[in-house]
Design a protein around this motif. Structure first.
Motif, PDB file in Angstrom:
ATOM      1  N   ASP A   2     -61.589  61.458 -47.249  1.00  0.00           N
ATOM      2  CA  ASP A   2     -62.330  62.705 -47.173  1.00  0.00           C
ATOM      3  C   ASP A   2     -62.494  63.273 -48.570  1.00  0.00           C
ATOM      4  N   GLN A   3     -63.725  63.287 -49.056  1.00  0.00           N
ATOM      5  CA  GLN A   3     -64.011  63.786 -50.391  1.00  0.00           C
ATOM      6  C   GLN A   3     -64.864  65.035 -50.298  1.00  0.00           C
ATOM      7  N   LEU A   4     -64.778  65.848 -51.321  1.00  0.00           N
ATOM      8  CA  LEU A   4     -65.677  66.983 -51.412  1.00  0.00           C
ATOM      9  C   LEU A   4     -67.073  66.476 -51.703  1.00  0.00           C
ATOM     10  N   LYS A   5     -68.043  67.070 -51.045  1.00  0.00           N
ATOM     11  CA  LYS A   5     -69.424  66.662 -51.246  1.00  0.00           C
ATOM     12  C   LYS A   5     -70.057  67.554 -52.305  1.00  0.00           C
ATOM     13  N   ARG A   6     -70.832  66.946 -53.177  1.00  0.00           N
ATOM     14  CA  ARG A   6     -71.568  67.715 -54.177  1.00  0.00           C
ATOM     15  C   ARG A   6     -72.688  68.505 -53.536  1.00  0.00           C
ATOM     16  N   SER A   7     -73.254  67.947 -52.485  1.00  0.00           N
ATOM     17  CA  SER A   7     -74.337  68.593 -51.758  1.00  0.00           C
ATOM     18  C   SER A   7     -74.418  67.922 -50.390  1.00  0.00           C
ATOM     19  N   PRO A   8     -75.199  68.501 -49.477  1.00  0.00           N
ATOM     20  CA  PRO A   8     -75.373  67.846 -48.173  1.00  0.00           C
ATOM     21  C   PRO A   8     -76.416  66.722 -48.198  1.00  0.00           C
ATOM     22  N   CYS A   9     -76.998  66.440 -49.354  1.00  0.00           N
ATOM     23  CA  CYS A   9     -78.017  65.403 -49.467  1.00  0.00           C
ATOM     24  C   CYS A   9     -77.434  64.034 -49.103  1.00  0.00           C
ATOM     25  N   PRO A  10     -78.028  63.304 -48.160  1.00  0.00           N
ATOM     26  CA  PRO A  10     -77.489  62.000 -47.774  1.00  0.00           C
ATOM     27  C   PRO A  10     -77.543  60.970 -48.898  1.00  0.00           C
ATOM     28  N   VAL A  11     -78.533  61.056 -49.782  1.00  0.00           N
ATOM     29  CA  VAL A  11     -78.602  60.126 -50.917  1.00  0.00           C
ATOM     30  C   VAL A  11     -77.421  60.381 -51.848  1.00  0.00           C
ATOM     31  N   ALA A  12     -77.183  61.639 -52.184  1.00  0.00           N
ATOM     32  CA  ALA A  12     -76.063  61.974 -53.072  1.00  0.00           C
ATOM     33  C   ALA A  12     -74.732  61.582 -52.449  1.00  0.00           C
ATOM     34  N   CYS A  13     -74.562  61.853 -51.167  1.00  0.00           N
ATOM     35  CA  CYS A  13     -73.296  61.521 -50.502  1.00  0.00           C
ATOM     36  C   CYS A  13     -73.067  60.014 -50.448  1.00  0.00           C
ATOM     37  N   THR A  14     -74.120  59.250 -50.167  1.00  0.00           N
ATOM     38  CA  THR A  14     -74.001  57.792 -50.136  1.00  0.00           C
ATOM     39  C   THR A  14     -73.672  57.252 -51.520  1.00  0.00           C
ATOM     40  N   LEU A  15     -74.344  57.766 -52.538  1.00  0.00           N
ATOM     41  CA  LEU A  15     -74.068  57.313 -53.902  1.00  0.00           C
ATOM     42  C   LEU A  15     -72.657  57.677 -54.336  1.00  0.00           C
ATOM     43  N   ASP A  16     -72.139  58.789 -53.861  1.00  0.00           N
ATOM     44  CA  ASP A  16     -70.751  59.148 -54.173  1.00  0.00           C
ATOM     45  C   ASP A  16     -69.779  58.096 -53.639  1.00  0.00           C
ATOM     46  N   LEU A  17     -70.131  57.457 -52.534  1.00  0.00           N
ATOM     47  CA  LEU A  17     -69.251  56.455 -51.929  1.00  0.00           C
ATOM     48  C   LEU A  17     -69.465  55.057 -52.499  1.00  0.00           C
ATOM     49  N   ILE A  18     -70.711  54.635 -52.655  1.00  0.00           N
ATOM     50  CA  ILE A  18     -70.971  53.233 -53.009  1.00  0.00           C
ATOM     51  C   ILE A  18     -71.890  53.078 -54.207  1.00  0.00           C
ATOM     52  N   GLY A  19     -72.099  54.137 -54.982  1.00  0.00           N
ATOM     53  CA  GLY A  19     -73.090  54.094 -56.036  1.00  0.00           C
ATOM     54  C   GLY A  19     -72.570  53.759 -57.414  1.00  0.00           C
ATOM     55  N   ASP A  20     -71.352  53.254 -57.510  1.00  0.00           N
ATOM     56  CA  ASP A  20     -70.843  52.885 -58.831  1.00  0.00           C
ATOM     57  C   ASP A  20     -71.358  51.511 -59.232  1.00  0.00           C
ATOM     58  N   ARG A  21     -70.944  51.056 -60.352  1.00  0.00           N
ATOM     59  CA  ARG A  21     -71.455  49.814 -60.940  1.00  0.00           C
ATOM     60  C   ARG A  21     -71.063  48.555 -60.164  1.00  0.00           C
ATOM     61  N   TRP A  22     -69.967  48.573 -59.397  1.00  0.00           N
ATOM     62  CA  TRP A  22     -69.427  47.343 -58.830  1.00  0.00           C
ATOM     63  C   TRP A  22     -69.420  47.262 -57.307  1.00  0.00           C
ATOM     64  N   THR A  23     -69.362  48.368 -56.615  1.00  0.00           N
ATOM     65  CA  THR A  23     -69.116  48.350 -55.179  1.00  0.00           C
ATOM     66  C   THR A  23     -70.152  47.546 -54.405  1.00  0.00           C
ATOM     67  N   LEU A  24     -71.429  47.776 -54.656  1.00  0.00           N
ATOM     68  CA  LEU A  24     -72.452  47.030 -53.916  1.00  0.00           C
ATOM     69  C   LEU A  24     -72.467  45.548 -54.279  1.00  0.00           C
ATOM     70  N   LEU A  25     -72.000  45.221 -55.480  1.00  0.00           N
ATOM     71  CA  LEU A  25     -71.927  43.797 -55.843  1.00  0.00           C
ATOM     72  C   LEU A  25     -70.833  43.091 -55.055  1.00  0.00           C
TER      73      LEU A  25
END
Length: 124
Positions: A2-25
Motif C-alpha cells: 500500500d503506497q501513497l498515490k501522487r494522484s488518482p490518475c491511473p497512468v500515474a498510479c500504474t507507473l508508480d508500480l511498474i514504471g521504473d527502468r527494469w520491472t517491465l523487462l
C-alpha cells in the motif's frame, strides 16, 4: 503493498508500480522468453545487476504480479512465474513493443520461444 498515490490518475498510479527502468523487462522475460530462474534473468542483453534483479522480483511478488516456488532442495533456489494479474500486462507490453518497432530506429523483435504455438505477431 500500500503506497501513497501522487494522484488518482491511473497512468500515474500504474507507473508508480511498474514504471521504473527494469520491472517491465523482468516481466517481458517471463512472459515472452519463458525465463523463470534468477540466473536466466541475468542473461538478458540489458545487463540487470543482481541486487536490482532481487529487488524487482521481490517487488513483483509483493504486487501479486509474480509468484515464486522452490525448484530444488536448496531453499533459496526459486522459479518465478507470472500470476494472472501479471499475465494481464501482456497487451501493455505488446503495444509498447509495437510502438518501439514503429518509432525507434534499429529496434527488432528478439528471438522468442514459440513452443507454445504463438505467432510472432501474438508476441508483439
Amino acid at each position: 503493498m500500500d503506497q501513497l498515490k501522487r494522484s488518482p490518475c491511473p497512468v500515474a498510479c500504474t507507473l508508480d508500480l511498474i514504471g521504473d527502468r527494469w520491472t517491465l523487462l523482468v516481466i517481458r522475460d517471463m512472459m515472452f522468453f519463458k525465463k523463470q530462474r534468477f540466473e536466466e534473468f541475468l542473461e538478458s542483453p540489458e545487463g540487470i545487476s543482481t541486487n536490482i534483479l532481487a529487488n524487482r522480483l521481490k517487488l513483483l511478488e509483493e504486487l501479486d504480479l509474480v509468484e515464486k516456488q522452490p525448484y530444488s532442495n536448496h531453499a533459496r533456489r526459486m522459479n518465478y512465474q507470472l500470476t494472472e494479474k501479471g499475465r494481464s500486462l501482456r497487451p501493455v507490453l505488446k503495444v509498447i513493443g509495437l510502438w518501439g518497432l514503429k518509432h525507434i530506429a534499429d529496434t527488432q523483435i528478439l528471438k522468442v520461444d514459440l513452443a507454445d504455438g504463438d505467432k510472432i505477431g501474438d508476441r508483439y
